[in-house]
Design an enzyme around this catalytic site. Sequence first.
Site, PDB file in Angstrom:
ATOM      1  N   TYR A  12     -75.143  -2.713 -24.682  1.00 34.76           N
ATOM      2  CA  TYR A  12     -75.450  -1.771 -23.591  1.00 34.76           C
ATOM      3  C   TYR A  12     -76.854  -2.042 -23.049  1.00 34.76           C
ATOM      4  CZ  TYR A  12     -75.400   2.733 -21.079  1.00 34.76           C
ATOM      5  OH  TYR A  12     -75.423   3.719 -20.116  1.00 34.76           O
ATOM      6  N   GLY A  28     -68.072  12.097 -13.959  1.00 39.35           N
ATOM      7  CA  GLY A  28     -69.500  12.021 -14.250  1.00 39.35           C
ATOM      8  C   GLY A  28     -70.386  11.713 -13.054  1.00 39.35           C
ATOM      9  N   ASP A  34     -59.933  -1.936 -11.856  1.00 40.15           N
ATOM     10  CA  ASP A  34     -60.824  -2.153 -12.997  1.00 40.15           C
ATOM     11  C   ASP A  34     -61.900  -3.119 -12.483  1.00 40.15           C
ATOM     12  OD1 ASP A  34     -62.027  -3.286 -15.327  1.00 40.15           O
ATOM     13  OD2 ASP A  34     -60.223  -2.872 -16.496  1.00 40.15           O
ATOM     14  N   LYS A  79     -77.595  -3.426 -19.282  1.00 40.51           N
ATOM     15  CA  LYS A  79     -78.373  -2.606 -18.338  1.00 40.51           C
ATOM     16  C   LYS A  79     -79.665  -3.313 -17.930  1.00 40.51           C
ATOM     17  CE  LYS A  79     -75.595   0.944 -18.024  1.00 40.51           C
ATOM     18  NZ  LYS A  79     -74.908   1.259 -16.753  1.00 40.51           N
TER      19      LYS A  79
HETATM   20  N1  NAD Z   1     -74.193   9.882 -18.994  1.00 37.27           N
HETATM   21  C1  NAD Z   1     -75.367   9.372 -19.281  1.00 37.27           C
HETATM   22  O1  NAD Z   1     -76.178   9.978 -20.015  1.00 37.27           O
HETATM   23  C2  NAD Z   1     -75.775   8.033 -18.715  1.00 37.27           C
HETATM   24  C3  NAD Z   1     -77.077   7.605 -18.942  1.00 37.27           C
HETATM   25  C4  NAD Z   1     -77.488   6.391 -18.425  1.00 37.27           C
HETATM   26  C5  NAD Z   1     -76.604   5.635 -17.685  1.00 37.27           C
HETATM   27  N2  NAD Z   1     -75.336   6.064 -17.488  1.00 37.27           N
HETATM   28  C6  NAD Z   1     -74.438   5.223 -16.700  1.00 37.27           C
HETATM   29  O2  NAD Z   1     -73.836   5.983 -15.686  1.00 37.27           O
HETATM   30  C7  NAD Z   1     -72.636   5.318 -15.272  1.00 37.27           C
HETATM   31  C8  NAD Z   1     -71.534   6.353 -15.151  1.00 37.27           C
HETATM   32  O3  NAD Z   1     -71.238   6.861 -16.433  1.00 37.27           O
HETATM   33  P1  NAD Z   1     -70.931   8.398 -16.722  1.00 37.27           P
HETATM   34  O4  NAD Z   1     -71.926   8.837 -17.710  1.00 37.27           O
HETATM   35  O5  NAD Z   1     -70.752   9.111 -15.441  1.00 37.27           O
HETATM   36  O6  NAD Z   1     -69.544   8.250 -17.541  1.00 37.27           O
HETATM   37  P2  NAD Z   1     -68.081   8.813 -17.283  1.00 37.27           P
HETATM   38  O7  NAD Z   1     -67.275   8.243 -18.420  1.00 37.27           O
HETATM   39  O8  NAD Z   1     -68.077  10.274 -17.093  1.00 37.27           O
HETATM   40  O9  NAD Z   1     -67.616   8.110 -15.929  1.00 37.27           O
HETATM   41  C9  NAD Z   1     -67.439   6.727 -15.857  1.00 37.27           C
HETATM   42  C10 NAD Z   1     -66.216   6.428 -14.993  1.00 37.27           C
HETATM   43  O10 NAD Z   1     -66.113   4.990 -14.919  1.00 37.27           O
HETATM   44  C11 NAD Z   1     -64.741   4.646 -15.077  1.00 37.27           C
HETATM   45  N3  NAD Z   1     -64.668   3.289 -15.606  1.00 37.27           N
HETATM   46  C12 NAD Z   1     -64.964   2.859 -16.855  1.00 37.27           C
HETATM   47  N4  NAD Z   1     -64.734   1.557 -16.955  1.00 37.27           N
HETATM   48  C13 NAD Z   1     -64.279   1.147 -15.749  1.00 37.27           C
HETATM   49  C14 NAD Z   1     -63.840  -0.096 -15.240  1.00 37.27           C
HETATM   50  N5  NAD Z   1     -63.811  -1.192 -16.017  1.00 37.27           N
HETATM   51  N6  NAD Z   1     -63.448  -0.170 -13.959  1.00 37.27           N
HETATM   52  C15 NAD Z   1     -63.436   0.936 -13.173  1.00 37.27           C
HETATM   53  N7  NAD Z   1     -63.826   2.150 -13.606  1.00 37.27           N
HETATM   54  C16 NAD Z   1     -64.234   2.241 -14.878  1.00 37.27           C
HETATM   55  C17 NAD Z   1     -64.201   5.678 -16.048  1.00 37.27           C
HETATM   56  O11 NAD Z   1     -62.779   5.773 -15.961  1.00 37.27           O
HETATM   57  C18 NAD Z   1     -64.899   6.951 -15.583  1.00 37.27           C
HETATM   58  O12 NAD Z   1     -64.166   7.616 -14.592  1.00 37.27           O
HETATM   59  C19 NAD Z   1     -72.387   4.221 -16.300  1.00 37.27           C
HETATM   60  O13 NAD Z   1     -72.781   2.978 -15.774  1.00 37.27           O
HETATM   61  C20 NAD Z   1     -73.277   4.619 -17.455  1.00 37.27           C
HETATM   62  O14 NAD Z   1     -73.656   3.521 -18.244  1.00 37.27           O
HETATM   63  C21 NAD Z   1     -74.900   7.262 -17.989  1.00 37.27           C
END
Ligand code: NAD
Length: 276
Positions: free
Chosen positions: A178, A22, A68, A182
Site C-alpha cells: 500500500y 466512500g 475493474d 501510494k
Molecule cells: N478510507 C481511508 O481512510 C483512506 C485513507 C487514505 C486513502 N484512501 C484511499 O481512498 C480511495 C477510496 O477508498 P475508500 O476508503 O473510499 O474505500 P471504499 O472501499 O469505501 O471505496 C472504494 C471503492 O473502490 C471500488 N474498487 C475497489 N477496487 C476496484 C477496482 N479494481 N476497480 C474498480 N473499482 C474498485 C470498491 O468497489 C469501492 O466501491 C482508495 O484509493 C484508498 O486507498 C482511503
Amino acid sequence: MNVSSRFAVDGFGVVVTGGASGLGLAYGEVLAAHGARVTLIDLDADGVAAQASRLRGEGLDVRSAVADVTDHAALDRAVDEAAEAYGRLDVAFANAGIDPGVGFVGAWAGGQRPRVEKGALERYADERWNRVIDVNLNGVFATARAAARHMRPRTFGRIVVTTSLAATRVEPAIGSAYMAAKAGARHLVHCLALELAAESITVNAIAPGFFVTNIGGGHAHNPELQAAIAREVPMHRVGRPDDIKALALFLASPASDYITGQEIVIDGGWGLGTAD
Ligand SMILES: NC(=O)c1ccc[n+]([C@@H]2O[C@H](COP(=O)([O-])OP(=O)(O)OC[C@H]3O[C@@H](n4cnc5c(N)ncnc54)[C@H](O)[C@@H]3O)[C@@H](O)[C@H]2O)c1
C-alpha cells in the site's frame, strides 16, 4: 473580487473510479450537487447502479459504469462512453483503491502495537503484493491515460488522484504494498502534471488520513478503532466522506487553475505528530 464563480462546475463531464462507496462516492456526490454530469465507475455492479439511481432520484445527473481498473480495456470503454455521453470530459478522479491486508504490527494506534507473524515480509505473498500495485498504482496510470486522451485535444482537464498519508508516512498496521503503491502514485502525479501543464490539464492528489469508509471490509466503522485513532489525531476526530467534498470541488473546478503537481493532505493534522 468575488471568486465564487471560480468554483462552478456546471455541465462538466466527470468520471470517478471507485465511485460506488466512500471517498469516490463523496467526490461524485459533490460534483453532481454542483451541476456536473458524473459517471461513477466501479467493479461493484450492484453498488454502483444503486448509488447512481439514488442520486438520480435526488435530481442529479449521474450514470454508472461497471469496470475493474485493472482491466484497462474495460476502463477505457467506460471512460470513452462517459466522454461520448457528455460530449466532453473535464474531470477524472483516479480513486479506486483497496486495502492491502495485514501489516507487521497488529494495531492502528496506541502504545501497544504487537508484531504480527503472518504480516512479516518473509510471508508476503506475490499475489497480495501484485493485486495492490495493480489496483492502487497501475489503475491510477490507466485512468489518467484514458482521461488524457479526451482532455488533451480540448486543452482543459482536471485529474485528481486519491493517494494517502501512507504515500509519505509508513503505516505498519497495513501491508507495505500500500505504501509503495501510494508513493508511486504520488510521484506519478508529478510526472503527469509536468507533461500536461502546457495543455492546461492539472494533475493533483488528495492524501487522506483516516476516513470512515468501507475499505478493508469496513474496519473503519468500528467505534473502538475510531476512538483510538481520534486520540492520536490532533483534531481529535476521524474523517468522514463529507469532510473531503470541498477539497474535491476545489481541485476539480477552475478555482485551482494554477495549481498542479501538488498533493494536499487532509488528515486533521495526523501526519504532523501527536499533540495531546
Ligand atoms: N478510507 C481511508 O481512510 C483512506 C485513507 C487514505 C486513502 N484512501 C484511499 O481512498 C480511495 C477510496 O477508498 P475508500 O476508503 O473510499 O474505500 P471504499 O472501499 O469505501 O471505496 C472504494 C471503492 O473502490 C471500488 N474498487 C475497489 N477496487 C476496484 C477496482 N479494481 N476497480 C474498480 N473499482 C474498485 C470498491 O468497489 C469501492 O466501491 C482508495 O484509493 C484508498 O486507498 C482511503
